[in-house]
Design a protein around this motif. Structure first.
Motif, short mmCIF file in Angstrom:
data_model
loop_
_atom_site.label_atom_id
_atom_site.label_comp_id
_atom_site.label_asym_id
_atom_site.label_seq_id
_atom_site.Cartn_x
_atom_site.Cartn_y
_atom_site.Cartn_z
N ALA A 1 1.29 -1.55 -0.18
CA ALA A 1 -0.18 -0.04 0.04
C ALA A 1 0.75 1.37 -0.22
CB ALA A 1 -0.57 -0.24 1.33
N ASP A 2 0.32 2.08 -0.77
CA ASP A 2 1.08 3.43 -0.37
C ASP A 2 1.25 3.79 1.49
OD1 ASP A 2 0.61 3.24 -2.86
OD2 ASP A 2 -0.64 5.31 -3.38
N LYS A 3 2.31 4.65 1.66
CA LYS A 3 2.56 4.21 3.15
C LYS A 3 3.71 5.89 3.06
CE LYS A 3 5.45 1.01 3.14
NZ LYS A 3 5.92 -0.51 2.30
N LEU A 4 3.19 6.40 4.51
CA LEU A 4 4.54 6.80 5.13
C LEU A 4 4.87 6.20 5.73
CD1 LEU A 4 5.77 9.80 6.27
CD2 LEU A 4 4.45 9.74 8.11
N SER A 5 6.96 6.00 5.83
CA SER A 5 7.00 5.39 6.56
C SER A 5 8.13 6.06 7.73
CB SER A 5 8.00 4.17 5.97
OG SER A 5 9.71 3.57 6.83
N VAL A 6 7.98 5.86 9.00
CA VAL A 6 8.84 6.23 10.26
C VAL A 6 10.21 5.74 10.46
CG1 VAL A 6 9.84 8.05 12.04
CG2 VAL A 6 6.99 7.90 10.03
N ALA A 7 11.46 5.38 9.60
CA ALA A 7 12.84 4.36 10.07
C ALA A 7 13.72 5.04 11.05
CB ALA A 7 12.32 3.51 8.84
N ILE A 8 14.30 3.64 11.62
CA ILE A 8 15.19 4.03 12.24
C ILE A 8 16.00 2.82 12.31
CG2 ILE A 8 16.92 4.31 14.79
CD1 ILE A 8 14.01 5.82 15.76
N ALA A 9 17.49 2.53 11.75
CA ALA A 9 17.96 1.76 11.08
C ALA A 9 19.32 1.45 11.57
CB ALA A 9 18.06 1.54 9.66
N ASN A 10 20.16 0.27 12.06
CA ASN A 10 21.34 0.43 12.67
C ASN A 10 22.18 0.77 11.28
OD1 ASN A 10 22.30 -2.40 11.69
ND2 ASN A 10 21.44 -3.02 14.06
N ASP A 11 23.84 0.65 11.16
CA ASP A 11 25.12 0.51 10.51
C ASP A 11 25.08 -0.59 9.69
OD1 ASP A 11 24.97 3.78 10.32
OD2 ASP A 11 27.40 3.10 11.09
N GLU A 12 24.68 -1.63 9.92
CA GLU A 12 24.75 -3.33 9.83
C GLU A 12 23.62 -3.58 8.65
OE1 GLU A 12 25.19 -7.50 10.97
OE2 GLU A 12 25.72 -5.96 12.35
N PHE A 13 22.37 -3.00 9.41
CA PHE A 13 21.06 -3.30 9.02
C PHE A 13 21.53 -2.63 6.90
CE2 PHE A 13 17.15 -1.90 6.97
CZ PHE A 13 16.62 -3.53 6.78
N ASN A 14 22.23 -0.98 6.92
CA ASN A 14 22.33 0.48 5.91
C ASN A 14 22.57 -0.80 5.30
OD1 ASN A 14 19.89 2.08 6.77
ND2 ASN A 14 21.09 3.27 8.26
N ASP A 15 24.31 -1.26 5.19
CA ASP A 15 24.73 -1.56 4.92
C ASP A 15 24.13 -2.96 3.54
OD1 ASP A 15 27.88 -0.97 3.70
OD2 ASP A 15 27.64 -4.14 4.41
N PHE A 16 23.38 -3.77 4.16
CA PHE A 16 22.96 -4.87 3.84
C PHE A 16 22.38 -4.47 3.09
CE2 PHE A 16 18.65 -6.80 3.87
CZ PHE A 16 19.52 -8.52 3.25
N THR A 17 20.78 -3.26 3.14
CA THR A 17 20.08 -3.16 2.19
C THR A 17 20.81 -2.28 1.32
OG1 THR A 17 19.96 -0.47 3.38
CG2 THR A 17 17.84 -2.05 3.93
N ASN A 18 22.07 -1.27 1.36
CA ASN A 18 22.77 -0.93 0.11
C ASN A 18 23.43 -2.03 -1.20
OD1 ASN A 18 22.08 2.07 0.63
ND2 ASN A 18 23.25 1.99 2.13
N ASN A 19 23.76 -2.67 0.17
CA ASN A 19 25.04 -3.72 -1.07
C ASN A 19 23.96 -4.89 -1.94
OD1 ASN A 19 27.00 -1.97 -1.04
ND2 ASN A 19 26.83 -1.98 1.19
N GLU A 20 23.07 -5.81 -0.39
CA GLU A 20 23.30 -6.84 -0.96
C GLU A 20 21.53 -7.24 -0.88
OE1 GLU A 20 24.25 -9.56 2.68
OE2 GLU A 20 26.08 -8.03 2.71
N ALA A 21 20.77 -6.55 -0.51
CA ALA A 21 18.60 -7.09 0.18
C ALA A 21 17.85 -6.88 -1.83
CB ALA A 21 18.06 -5.82 0.93
N TYR A 22 18.36 -5.83 -2.44
CA TYR A 22 18.03 -6.07 -3.68
C TYR A 22 18.87 -6.35 -5.04
CZ TYR A 22 14.86 -3.25 -0.98
OH TYR A 22 14.00 -2.28 0.13
#
Length: 194
Positions: free
Chosen positions: A173-194
């Protein structure tokens, strides 16, 4: 939306220990939960439904409407696979906007302006574009990023509106997201997730 109601929503979005001097993402909470907390403090093990949505199965997603409130329709968690402590690597408060995407953008602007006025010495930048999940290129995001900890490699917090294409809206669904993430997860989403 009346200004007083909008301000009430904004102030209820986060619980802050000391927002002006915050340099640790654990100082920010969504519905009383923060990055680094154990999901087991809020859910029984059997309530946690693991959903793998990334091309890598390093992290799984768990969405709950248990914390449905005036602020959020649900809360989304990202947990590292095989973490027996179920430590929250990322948390998102989600507000669904099925009928009027412009309302999502208005609420985002209110939240962002409030955070900009509250946070000192925080790097802030905006971006928008096509969401990687949708191969058609028709799903868009509009995001404001906050780098809370200057020692962090990545952004720590974001406020984003997602406008999914008709093809994807059956799934998301179209949505608003207020997100907080640690560096390890951000590294994953930037380099491995997609």
């Amino acid at each position: 939306m009346k200004l007083t109601k909008a301000l009430t929503i904004i102030f209820l979005i986060f619980s802050f220990h000391n927002i002006v001097k915050a340099d640790d993402i654990r100082d920010f909470e969504i519905e009383g939960m923060s990055v680094g907390d154990s999901l087991l403090d809020f859910f029984d093990r059997n309530e946690i439904e693991k959903k793998y949505v990334y091309k890598s199965d390093k992290y799984y997603l768990f969405v709950s409407s248990k914390f449905n409130s005036e602020n959020y329709d649900g809360v989304q968690f990202h947990i590292k696979k095989n973490d027996n402590k179920y430590l929250i690597a990322a948390i998102e408060g989600l507000k669904i906007f099925d009928d009027n995407f412009d309302d999502c953008l208005k609420l985002k602007d209110l939240i962002v302006n409030d955070l900009k006025n509250s946070l000192e010495d925080t790097e802030i930048f905006e971006d928008e574009g096509n969401h990687d999940y949708d191969p058609t290129g028709n799903s868009k995001f509009y995001r404001t990023n906050f780098s809370i900890n200057p020692k962090s490699k990545y952004i720590n917090m974001s406020v984003t509106c997602y406008d999914w294409s008709k093809k994807i809206e059956d799934e998301y669904a179209d949505k608003l997201s207020v997100a907080i993430a640690n560096d390890e997860f951000n590294d994953f989403t930037n380099n491995e997730a997609y």
